[in-house]
Design a protein around this motif. Structure first.
Motif, short mmCIF file in Angstrom:
data_model
loop_
_atom_site.label_atom_id
_atom_site.label_comp_id
_atom_site.label_asym_id
_atom_site.label_seq_id
_atom_site.Cartn_x
_atom_site.Cartn_y
_atom_site.Cartn_z
N GLU A 160 0.65 -0.92 0.00
CA GLU A 160 -0.09 -0.20 0.06
C GLU A 160 0.85 1.29 0.31
O GLU A 160 1.59 2.01 1.29
N PRO A 161 0.61 2.06 -1.05
CA PRO A 161 2.18 3.22 -1.40
C PRO A 161 1.62 4.14 -0.29
O PRO A 161 2.97 4.61 -0.06
N ARG A 162 0.58 4.69 -0.19
CA ARG A 162 0.21 6.05 0.29
C ARG A 162 1.10 5.90 1.68
O ARG A 162 1.39 7.00 2.52
N HIS A 163 0.91 4.85 2.34
CA HIS A 163 0.89 4.97 3.66
C HIS A 163 2.60 3.60 4.28
O HIS A 163 3.04 4.33 4.89
N GLY A 164 2.60 3.24 2.61
CA GLY A 164 4.24 2.58 2.64
C GLY A 164 4.21 1.20 3.95
O GLY A 164 5.05 0.55 3.87
N VAL A 165 2.93 0.29 3.48
CA VAL A 165 2.68 -0.71 4.02
C VAL A 165 2.86 -1.75 3.31
O VAL A 165 2.31 -1.89 2.20
N LEU A 166 4.28 -2.73 3.66
CA LEU A 166 4.18 -4.74 3.06
C LEU A 166 3.71 -5.36 4.01
O LEU A 166 3.78 -5.36 4.68
N VAL A 167 2.95 -6.30 2.97
CA VAL A 167 1.95 -7.23 3.03
C VAL A 167 3.49 -8.55 2.91
O VAL A 167 3.09 -8.45 1.72
N ALA A 168 4.17 -8.74 3.86
CA ALA A 168 5.49 -9.76 3.24
C ALA A 168 5.12 -11.06 2.88
O ALA A 168 5.84 -12.22 2.24
N GLY A 169 4.09 -11.52 3.62
CA GLY A 169 3.96 -13.33 3.48
C GLY A 169 5.13 -13.75 4.23
O GLY A 169 5.69 -13.05 5.73
N ASP A 170 6.04 -14.74 3.41
CA ASP A 170 7.11 -15.12 4.37
C ASP A 170 8.15 -14.96 3.82
O ASP A 170 9.09 -15.35 3.10
N ALA A 171 8.23 -13.54 2.95
CA ALA A 171 8.72 -12.76 1.38
C ALA A 171 10.05 -12.55 2.51
O ALA A 171 11.19 -12.59 2.59
N MET A 172 9.36 -11.80 3.50
CA MET A 172 10.63 -11.46 4.64
C MET A 172 10.18 -11.62 5.91
O MET A 172 8.96 -11.00 6.41
N TRP A 173 10.69 -11.95 6.85
CA TRP A 173 10.30 -11.92 8.22
C TRP A 173 11.20 -10.48 9.36
O TRP A 173 13.03 -10.38 8.30
N GLU A 174 11.11 -10.69 10.60
CA GLU A 174 12.57 -10.01 10.88
C GLU A 174 13.27 -10.35 11.57
O GLU A 174 14.89 -9.90 11.25
#
Length: 319
Positions: A160-174
């Motif tokens: 969601e580019p307006r707020h910069g929210v990325l739902v990454a699934g399992d492509a990226m964890w912390e």
């Protein structure tokens, strides 16, 4: 056994109309997008916790019906609650990654990976495709769809580019990375995962909602640090692919036991023998060892560290 949802992150990380349910294993996190017209849920957790997922969404929406369901990918911990959500809200339309749509509509468990891994997922239906390069309306926001091969060859990112929210699934964890499933079946290596990390860096999100663990943002360099850790892990797997096979075998066995919690030893042995992915991992990790000797090598540390326990003639999840 419940998945123990809890508040995910400081409210400032996400817009007020986005709510994350951070789930404990087996379920993935869920992002609920509130809206007067099209409230939507991204990823739906595991079948084991489906009733809990419905209860969380119902508590947040009250009398308002859930309108849309979307998935980053179709591993059982990310889509197992979809059937229960569809039963609770029959009018909800459901999106899956484009390449998975036909498999869901035919409910082909082998093509959906459930057969190969020996895992279970309650059936559900899908109406719409998440097509990379297009957008999808979830809640009151337009989300960009990006291909995210690596952990799953057919996965997508939702941004969601307006707020910069990325739902990454399992492509990226912390911290850490998930199993690279395309490497197990030989369809791909580790490089697509690294390419997806590069895509995330290019997108430059303000906040990442991972498939597992709390959301994290740019503050303190958390996103860059997570990218660095993931790249180090992928570099290690590239240099030592047998270690990925060892890691993946342990994850698949532990995942199954977290689901069933307890199995008679004979049933446990039968499940091990019937999961095609474990046979592939045996060949990748230690083809020089007979099957039984390899299993003993894999299982020993799981029992030694308490991840699994023996209770008479049964094998029990160690929690």
């Amino acid at each position: 056994m419940i998945s123990a949802p809890h508040p995910a992150a400081p409210p400032s990380l996400l817009p007020p109309d986005m709510r994350v349910f951070v789930r404990g294993w087996l379920s993935s996190n869920n992002l609920l997008c509130l809206s007067e017209q099209t409230p939507a849920l991204i990823d739906t957790g595991h079948s084991k916790h489906a009733a809990e997922t419905v209860a969380l969404v119902r508590s947040a929406l009250g009398d308002q019906p859930l309108a849309r369901i979307a998935h980053t990918h179709l591993h059982s911990d990310h889509c197992g609650g979809s059937g229960a959500l569809q039963a609770a809200w029959p009018g909800a339309r459901t999106w899956v990654p484009e390449a998975s749509l036909d498999h869901v509509q035919a409910w082909d468990e082998d093509a959906l990976s459930f057969g190969g891994t020996g895992q279970r997922c309650d059936p559900f239906t899908a109406n719409e495709a998440l097509v990379p390069g297009q957008t999808v309306r979830l809640g009151d926001h337009d989300w960009e769809v990006h291909a995210a091969p690596g952990h799953d060859a057919l996965a997508v990112l939702l941004y969601e580019p307006r707020h910069g929210v990325l739902v990454a699934g399992d492509a990226m964890w912390e911290n850490g990375v998930g199993v690279i499933f395309p490497h197990i079946d030989g369809s791909d290596g580790f490089d697509p995962f690294a390419d997806t990390l590069t895509l995330i860096e290019r997108i430059d999100p303000a906040v990442v909602v991972p498939g597992h663990g709390a959301p994290f943002g740019r503050a303190g360099g958390a996103i860059q640090a997570a990218l660095g850790r993931a790249r180090q892990r992928i570099d290690y797997f590239n240099q030592h692919p047998a270690q990925h096979a060892l890691y993946a075998a342990k994850v698949l066995i532990k995942y199954q036991m977290m689901d069933v919690e307890r199995m008679p030893r004979a049933a446990f042995d039968a499940w091990l023998a019937s999961a095609p992915s474990l046979r592939l991992l045996h060949r990748q990790h230690r083809p020089d060892l007979p099957w039984d000797e390899w299993l003993a090598l894999i299982l020993a540390p799981l029992f030694d560290k308490g991840a699994l326990r023996r209770d008479g003639d049964a094998v029990v999840d160690g929690g």
